[in-house]
Design a protein around this motif. Structure first.
Motif, PDB file in Angstrom:
ATOM      1  N   SER A 289       0.828  -1.198   0.000  1.00  0.00           N
ATOM      2  CA  SER A 289       0.000   0.000   0.000  1.00  0.00           C
ATOM      3  C   SER A 289       0.871   1.261   0.000  1.00  0.00           C
ATOM      4  N   ALA A 290       1.929   1.238   0.822  1.00  0.00           N
ATOM      5  CA  ALA A 290       2.820   2.386   0.880  1.00  0.00           C
ATOM      6  C   ALA A 290       3.492   2.634  -0.466  1.00  0.00           C
ATOM      7  N   LYS A 291       3.888   1.568  -1.140  1.00  0.00           N
ATOM      8  CA  LYS A 291       4.528   1.696  -2.457  1.00  0.00           C
ATOM      9  C   LYS A 291       3.579   2.338  -3.456  1.00  0.00           C
ATOM     10  N   LEU A 292       2.325   1.904  -3.464  1.00  0.00           N
ATOM     11  CA  LEU A 292       1.349   2.476  -4.384  1.00  0.00           C
ATOM     12  C   LEU A 292       1.100   3.950  -4.077  1.00  0.00           C
ATOM     13  N   MET A 293       1.059   4.298  -2.792  1.00  0.00           N
ATOM     14  CA  MET A 293       0.845   5.687  -2.419  1.00  0.00           C
ATOM     15  C   MET A 293       2.030   6.554  -2.817  1.00  0.00           C
ATOM     16  N   LEU A 294       3.256   6.016  -2.697  1.00  0.00           N
ATOM     17  CA  LEU A 294       4.424   6.749  -3.160  1.00  0.00           C
ATOM     18  C   LEU A 294       4.361   6.999  -4.658  1.00  0.00           C
ATOM     19  N   ALA A 300       5.558  11.213   2.104  1.00  0.00           N
ATOM     20  CA  ALA A 300       5.947  10.098   2.970  1.00  0.00           C
ATOM     21  C   ALA A 300       5.381  10.240   4.374  1.00  0.00           C
ATOM     22  N   GLN A 301       5.377  11.488   4.895  1.00  0.00           N
ATOM     23  CA  GLN A 301       4.877  11.686   6.257  1.00  0.00           C
ATOM     24  C   GLN A 301       3.398  11.323   6.358  1.00  0.00           C
ATOM     25  N   GLN A 302       2.623  11.651   5.326  1.00  0.00           N
ATOM     26  CA  GLN A 302       1.197  11.321   5.343  1.00  0.00           C
ATOM     27  C   GLN A 302       0.991   9.816   5.230  1.00  0.00           C
ATOM     28  N   ILE A 303       1.823   9.141   4.451  1.00  0.00           N
ATOM     29  CA  ILE A 303       1.741   7.681   4.359  1.00  0.00           C
ATOM     30  C   ILE A 303       2.028   7.064   5.724  1.00  0.00           C
ATOM     31  N   SER A 304       3.057   7.576   6.385  1.00  0.00           N
ATOM     32  CA  SER A 304       3.417   7.062   7.705  1.00  0.00           C
ATOM     33  C   SER A 304       2.276   7.236   8.697  1.00  0.00           C
ATOM     34  N   ASP A 305       1.632   8.408   8.657  1.00  0.00           N
ATOM     35  CA  ASP A 305       0.521   8.675   9.580  1.00  0.00           C
ATOM     36  C   ASP A 305      -0.663   7.769   9.302  1.00  0.00           C
ATOM     37  N   ILE A 306      -0.954   7.544   8.017  1.00  0.00           N
ATOM     38  CA  ILE A 306      -2.140   6.772   7.644  1.00  0.00           C
ATOM     39  C   ILE A 306      -1.949   5.286   7.896  1.00  0.00           C
ATOM     40  N   LEU A 307      -0.789   4.731   7.512  1.00  0.00           N
ATOM     41  CA  LEU A 307      -0.562   3.290   7.591  1.00  0.00           C
ATOM     42  C   LEU A 307       0.177   2.867   8.866  1.00  0.00           C
ATOM     43  N   ASN A 308       0.660   3.865   9.628  1.00  0.00           N
ATOM     44  CA  ASN A 308       1.358   3.582  10.883  1.00  0.00           C
ATOM     45  C   ASN A 308       2.600   2.717  10.653  1.00  0.00           C
ATOM     46  N   GLU A 315      11.053   5.252   3.139  1.00  0.00           N
ATOM     47  CA  GLU A 315      12.178   5.748   2.344  1.00  0.00           C
ATOM     48  C   GLU A 315      12.868   4.599   1.601  1.00  0.00           C
ATOM     49  N   GLN A 316      12.934   3.419   2.219  1.00  0.00           N
ATOM     50  CA  GLN A 316      13.571   2.271   1.558  1.00  0.00           C
ATOM     51  C   GLN A 316      12.800   1.837   0.328  1.00  0.00           C
ATOM     52  N   LEU A 317      11.504   2.103   0.305  1.00  0.00           N
ATOM     53  CA  LEU A 317      10.692   1.733  -0.854  1.00  0.00           C
ATOM     54  C   LEU A 317      11.008   2.572  -2.070  1.00  0.00           C
ATOM     55  N   LYS A 318      11.615   3.740  -1.855  1.00  0.00           N
ATOM     56  CA  LYS A 318      11.942   4.638  -2.953  1.00  0.00           C
ATOM     57  C   LYS A 318      13.152   4.149  -3.750  1.00  0.00           C
TER      58      LYS A 318
END
Length: 319
Positions: A289-294, A300-308, A315-318
């Protein structure tokens, strides 16, 4: 939330679309809009703009079919050139295509049926985003033209689409030297910008004092502050809903992990295999999910907040 809490919690910046429209769409603030246009276009070789007409001032708000307000501005200068200007807080699917559509619609609006094409004037789009549209490309200001594929010469000089990313802009107000740098600092900082900086800029560009005073004036308007709060909450709901659209990815990860755990558990005869598989499945789902959002340019901060999940994992996904 109390009145005082509402006033303190909101930092007004022009990168909030409703604030942008209210300030730059006001007929009294044409000087500010003209300065912003010059800041973007003069470094690209354009001449300074003398006079402009706002074709859809701040009192006129359009609506898309999905019931979202359109806060862009359509502008014409005295030579007949047209400008589409907007800010975009959150990324959305097919955003670039939408900007191109708005550009084409503004260009087509110049002619009535039967009129000749030589009446067409140049049309420029200027879009300031709060996210990185081209995260794998250096720079924060990207200008797109219609070019020949191999030799890269332009088909026409009557179009340009400018995308300016606040997420990629890292110049501090103290080091802002160009007109565009100063405007982007104001867009990022808003009423947090040091007033001493504004006074320094005012010596050469008095419009910044006017813009800052407009932000302060709007910030003192309780009704408008609540409008801004509602708009920010609507954007937050959109971002939260965005993560929900990835439930299929999460579920797929859970199922794969569970199956892997069952198979490993049977082979080893251990319950730990199932538990490990479930944990792996959850991790796979969240990272997918994080990869798709990126890929959709969600910060990134919003992804972290949403998916915890940690910013380090994101950052490693980038890579």
């Amino acid at each position: 939330m109390t009145k005082d809490e509402n006033q303190e919690s909101i930092v007004l910046t022009p990168c909030i679309d409703i604030v942008f429209k209210r300030i730059f769409g006001d007929e009294r603030n044409k000087r500010l809009l003209r300065s912003l246009l010059d800041a973007v276009l003069i470094p690209e070789g354009a001449a300074p703009i003398d006079e402009i007409d706002i074709l859809n001032p701040e009192s006129q708000i359009e609506w898309r079919t999905d019931k979202h307000p359109v806060m862009d501005l359509k502008v014409r200068d005295k030579k007949g050139k047209l400008y589409h200007v907007e800010v975009q807080v959150a990324n959305e699917k097919f955003f670039a295509e939408r900007v191109l559509y708005y550009w084409s619609r503004l260009s087509a609006s110049q002619l009535e049926s039967g009129e000749k094409y030589d009446k067409l004037q140049p049309v420029y789009s200027i879009v300031i985003t709060n996210f990185a549209m081209f995260k794998d490309k250096p720079g924060y200001h990207h200008c797109f033209l219609l070019l020949e594929q191999k030799q890269h010469f332009p088909l026409t000089d009557t179009m340009a689409l400018h995308f300016i990313s606040l997420a990629g802009f890292d110049t501090t107000p103290e080091n802002a030297h160009t007109l565009l740098d100063k405007w982007l600092c104001l867009f990022k900082e808003g009423t947090k910008l040091d007033k001493d900086i504004i006074k320094k800029w005012e010596e050469q560009h008095p419009e910044f004092q006017e813009a800052y005073q407009e932000l302060e004036r709007l910030g003192a308007n309780e009704e408008f502050r609540w409008e801004v709060e509602d708009r920010i909450n609507a954007i937050r709901r959109w971002l939260t809903g965005f993560s929900a659209s990835f439930k299929e990815g999460l579920q797929e990860g859970f199922e794969k992990g569970e199956q892997a755990g069952l198979e490993q558990g049977r082979a080893e005869g251990e319950q730990a295999g199932l538990e490990k598989g479930l944990q792996t499945g959850e991790q796979i789902g969240l990272l997918k999910s994080a990869k798709l959002m990126l890929e959709a340019n969600v910060p990134a901060q919003q992804i972290s907040d949403i998916l915890n999940i940690s910013l380090q994992d994101i950052e490693q996904l980038k890579d």
